[in-house]
Design a protein around this motif. Structure first.
Motif, PDB file in Angstrom:
ATOM      1  N   TRP A  14     -13.190  21.613  33.428  1.00  0.00           N
ATOM      2  CA  TRP A  14     -14.383  21.926  32.954  1.00  0.00           C
ATOM      3  C   TRP A  14     -15.508  22.233  33.819  1.00  0.00           C
ATOM      4  O   TRP A  14     -15.434  22.247  34.740  1.00  0.00           O
ATOM      5  CB  TRP A  14     -14.993  20.464  32.256  1.00  0.00           C
ATOM      6  CG  TRP A  14     -14.074  19.911  31.243  1.00  0.00           C
ATOM      7  CD1 TRP A  14     -12.798  19.341  31.195  1.00  0.00           C
ATOM      8  CD2 TRP A  14     -14.452  19.869  29.767  1.00  0.00           C
ATOM      9  NE1 TRP A  14     -12.447  18.890  30.097  1.00  0.00           N
ATOM     10  CE2 TRP A  14     -13.252  19.353  29.241  1.00  0.00           C
ATOM     11  CE3 TRP A  14     -15.471  20.399  29.102  1.00  0.00           C
ATOM     12  CZ2 TRP A  14     -13.416  18.966  27.786  1.00  0.00           C
ATOM     13  CZ3 TRP A  14     -15.360  20.068  27.661  1.00  0.00           C
ATOM     14  CH2 TRP A  14     -14.484  19.633  27.116  1.00  0.00           C
ATOM     15  N   THR A  15     -16.451  23.022  33.135  1.00  0.00           N
ATOM     16  CA  THR A  15     -17.313  23.769  33.961  1.00  0.00           C
ATOM     17  C   THR A  15     -18.686  22.823  33.721  1.00  0.00           C
ATOM     18  O   THR A  15     -19.383  23.021  32.565  1.00  0.00           O
ATOM     19  CB  THR A  15     -17.935  25.033  33.536  1.00  0.00           C
ATOM     20  OG1 THR A  15     -16.648  25.770  33.998  1.00  0.00           O
ATOM     21  CG2 THR A  15     -19.066  25.600  34.383  1.00  0.00           C
ATOM     22  N   PRO A  16     -19.002  21.780  34.708  1.00  0.00           N
ATOM     23  CA  PRO A  16     -20.240  21.242  34.242  1.00  0.00           C
ATOM     24  C   PRO A  16     -21.699  21.962  34.599  1.00  0.00           C
ATOM     25  O   PRO A  16     -21.746  22.668  35.552  1.00  0.00           O
ATOM     26  CB  PRO A  16     -20.231  19.903  35.097  1.00  0.00           C
ATOM     27  CG  PRO A  16     -19.604  20.687  36.095  1.00  0.00           C
ATOM     28  CD  PRO A  16     -18.616  21.693  35.791  1.00  0.00           C
TER      29      PRO A  16
ATOM     30  N   ASN B 238     -30.073  12.631  33.660  1.00  0.00           N
ATOM     31  CA  ASN B 238     -28.984  12.092  33.009  1.00  0.00           C
ATOM     32  C   ASN B 238     -28.183  12.728  31.827  1.00  0.00           C
ATOM     33  O   ASN B 238     -27.693  12.301  30.840  1.00  0.00           O
ATOM     34  CB  ASN B 238     -29.688  10.777  32.258  1.00  0.00           C
ATOM     35  CG  ASN B 238     -30.104   9.794  33.405  1.00  0.00           C
ATOM     36  OD1 ASN B 238     -30.048  10.157  34.817  1.00  0.00           O
ATOM     37  ND2 ASN B 238     -31.020   8.497  32.902  1.00  0.00           N
ATOM     38  N   THR B 239     -28.472  13.913  31.548  1.00  0.00           N
ATOM     39  CA  THR B 239     -27.710  14.754  30.706  1.00  0.00           C
ATOM     40  C   THR B 239     -26.750  15.740  31.551  1.00  0.00           C
ATOM     41  O   THR B 239     -27.415  16.753  32.128  1.00  0.00           O
ATOM     42  CB  THR B 239     -28.254  15.450  29.803  1.00  0.00           C
ATOM     43  OG1 THR B 239     -29.005  14.240  29.002  1.00  0.00           O
ATOM     44  CG2 THR B 239     -27.628  16.204  28.630  1.00  0.00           C
ATOM     45  N   ILE B 240     -25.421  15.883  31.401  1.00  0.00           N
ATOM     46  CA  ILE B 240     -24.603  17.267  31.821  1.00  0.00           C
ATOM     47  C   ILE B 240     -24.221  17.765  30.660  1.00  0.00           C
ATOM     48  O   ILE B 240     -23.376  17.328  29.768  1.00  0.00           O
ATOM     49  CB  ILE B 240     -23.666  16.658  32.592  1.00  0.00           C
ATOM     50  CG1 ILE B 240     -24.450  16.228  33.770  1.00  0.00           C
ATOM     51  CG2 ILE B 240     -22.777  17.608  33.311  1.00  0.00           C
ATOM     52  CD1 ILE B 240     -23.528  15.525  34.855  1.00  0.00           C
ATOM     53  N   ASP B 241     -23.901  19.037  30.380  1.00  0.00           N
ATOM     54  CA  ASP B 241     -23.245  19.839  29.561  1.00  0.00           C
ATOM     55  C   ASP B 241     -22.187  20.362  30.234  1.00  0.00           C
ATOM     56  O   ASP B 241     -21.931  20.714  31.442  1.00  0.00           O
ATOM     57  CB  ASP B 241     -24.082  21.180  28.986  1.00  0.00           C
ATOM     58  CG  ASP B 241     -25.195  20.805  27.990  1.00  0.00           C
ATOM     59  OD1 ASP B 241     -24.883  19.931  27.046  1.00  0.00           O
ATOM     60  OD2 ASP B 241     -26.296  21.194  28.113  1.00  0.00           O
ATOM     61  N   ALA B 242     -20.866  20.180  29.207  1.00  0.00           N
ATOM     62  CA  ALA B 242     -19.720  20.596  29.844  1.00  0.00           C
ATOM     63  C   ALA B 242     -18.746  21.414  29.234  1.00  0.00           C
ATOM     64  O   ALA B 242     -18.824  21.247  27.882  1.00  0.00           O
ATOM     65  CB  ALA B 242     -18.704  19.504  30.381  1.00  0.00           C
TER      66      ALA B 242
ATOM     67  N   LYS C  51     -12.428  27.285  23.022  1.00  0.00           N
ATOM     68  CA  LYS C  51     -13.460  26.793  23.766  1.00  0.00           C
ATOM     69  C   LYS C  51     -14.132  25.377  23.200  1.00  0.00           C
ATOM     70  O   LYS C  51     -14.093  25.311  22.084  1.00  0.00           O
ATOM     71  CB  LYS C  51     -14.585  27.762  23.978  1.00  0.00           C
ATOM     72  CG  LYS C  51     -14.070  29.050  24.563  1.00  0.00           C
ATOM     73  CD  LYS C  51     -15.163  30.356  24.631  1.00  0.00           C
ATOM     74  CE  LYS C  51     -14.465  31.580  24.889  1.00  0.00           C
ATOM     75  NZ  LYS C  51     -15.585  32.653  25.165  1.00  0.00           N
ATOM     76  N   ALA C  52     -14.668  24.575  24.181  1.00  0.00           N
ATOM     77  CA  ALA C  52     -15.173  23.500  23.563  1.00  0.00           C
ATOM     78  C   ALA C  52     -16.611  22.996  24.767  1.00  0.00           C
ATOM     79  O   ALA C  52     -16.474  23.564  25.780  1.00  0.00           O
ATOM     80  CB  ALA C  52     -14.344  21.941  23.942  1.00  0.00           C
TER      81      ALA C  52
ATOM     82  N   LYS D  51      -7.314  15.385  23.432  1.00  0.00           N
ATOM     83  CA  LYS D  51      -6.509  15.006  24.379  1.00  0.00           C
ATOM     84  C   LYS D  51      -7.498  15.384  25.597  1.00  0.00           C
ATOM     85  O   LYS D  51      -7.652  15.098  26.759  1.00  0.00           O
ATOM     86  CB  LYS D  51      -5.337  15.740  24.484  1.00  0.00           C
ATOM     87  CG  LYS D  51      -4.222  15.408  23.212  1.00  0.00           C
ATOM     88  CD  LYS D  51      -3.101  16.307  23.474  1.00  0.00           C
ATOM     89  CE  LYS D  51      -2.241  15.770  22.364  1.00  0.00           C
ATOM     90  NZ  LYS D  51      -0.769  16.788  22.161  1.00  0.00           N
ATOM     91  N   TRP D  52      -8.114  16.545  25.604  1.00  0.00           N
ATOM     92  CA  TRP D  52      -8.934  17.035  26.646  1.00  0.00           C
ATOM     93  C   TRP D  52     -10.202  16.075  26.742  1.00  0.00           C
ATOM     94  O   TRP D  52     -10.448  15.886  28.116  1.00  0.00           O
ATOM     95  CB  TRP D  52      -9.666  18.493  26.282  1.00  0.00           C
ATOM     96  CG  TRP D  52      -8.796  19.719  26.025  1.00  0.00           C
ATOM     97  CD1 TRP D  52      -7.454  19.453  26.465  1.00  0.00           C
ATOM     98  CD2 TRP D  52      -9.110  20.810  25.311  1.00  0.00           C
ATOM     99  NE1 TRP D  52      -6.754  20.858  26.052  1.00  0.00           N
ATOM    100  CE2 TRP D  52      -7.669  21.638  25.329  1.00  0.00           C
ATOM    101  CE3 TRP D  52     -10.148  21.356  24.972  1.00  0.00           C
ATOM    102  CZ2 TRP D  52      -7.629  22.667  24.949  1.00  0.00           C
ATOM    103  CZ3 TRP D  52     -10.106  22.613  24.186  1.00  0.00           C
ATOM    104  CH2 TRP D  52      -8.864  23.336  24.362  1.00  0.00           C
ATOM    105  N   ILE D  53     -10.694  15.305  25.867  1.00  0.00           N
ATOM    106  CA  ILE D  53     -11.821  14.507  25.974  1.00  0.00           C
ATOM    107  C   ILE D  53     -11.219  13.110  26.856  1.00  0.00           C
ATOM    108  O   ILE D  53     -11.898  12.616  27.551  1.00  0.00           O
ATOM    109  CB  ILE D  53     -12.388  14.152  24.640  1.00  0.00           C
ATOM    110  CG1 ILE D  53     -13.123  15.402  24.284  1.00  0.00           C
ATOM    111  CG2 ILE D  53     -13.315  12.902  24.918  1.00  0.00           C
ATOM    112  CD1 ILE D  53     -14.162  15.979  25.173  1.00  0.00           C
TER     113      ILE D  53
END
Length: 128
Positions: free
Chosen positions: A53-55, A61-65, A73-74, A108-110
């Protein structure tokens, strides 16, 4: 008659094998241990990277991944405080999201992402 039954079973099998949609999983209130050697943000970032994942730090307190697997794509948003973190769906491409259902690989990825984050905290990951 026997060949007709076989044909019906074959067609039903093809139909069922094509159903890859499952209810979307959002992980909420995943525990953060208090004795982690890393900061929470560092652990989440490293956990994301370990699973491809690319964070991107969005704000406090927030990270988009983001993840791309072939043409799929997710995008998820990971929010956290000092006790818990949450992984919530934002958007996807080619994962057949529709009314709360999504391609089973997304879930599964999550689960793997969460296990990787837990590993960075030094805790045993839950088996999903």
């Amino acid at each position: 008659m026997k060949s007709f039954k076989l044909l019906i079973l074959f067609v039903a099998g093809l139909f069922l094998s094509g159903c890859t949609s499952t209810p979307l999983v959002e992980l909420n209130k995943e525990p953060i241990p208090t004795n982690s050697a890393q900061t929470i943000e560092q652990a989440i970032i490293k956990g994301c990277q370990a699973k491809g994942w690319t964070p991107v730090v969005a704000d406090n307190n927030t990270i988009d991944a983001y993840i791309t697997v072939r043409s799929h794509k997710a995008h998820v948003q990971i929010t956290y405080d000092d006790k818990f973190y949450n992984i919530n769906y934002v958007d996807s491409t080619n994962l057949d999201y529709n009314n709360g259902n999504i391609h089973r690989n997304y879930n599964k990825w999550i689960y793997k992402l969460s296990a990787s984050i837990q590993q960075q905290f030094g805790t045993r990951a839950q088996s999903y």
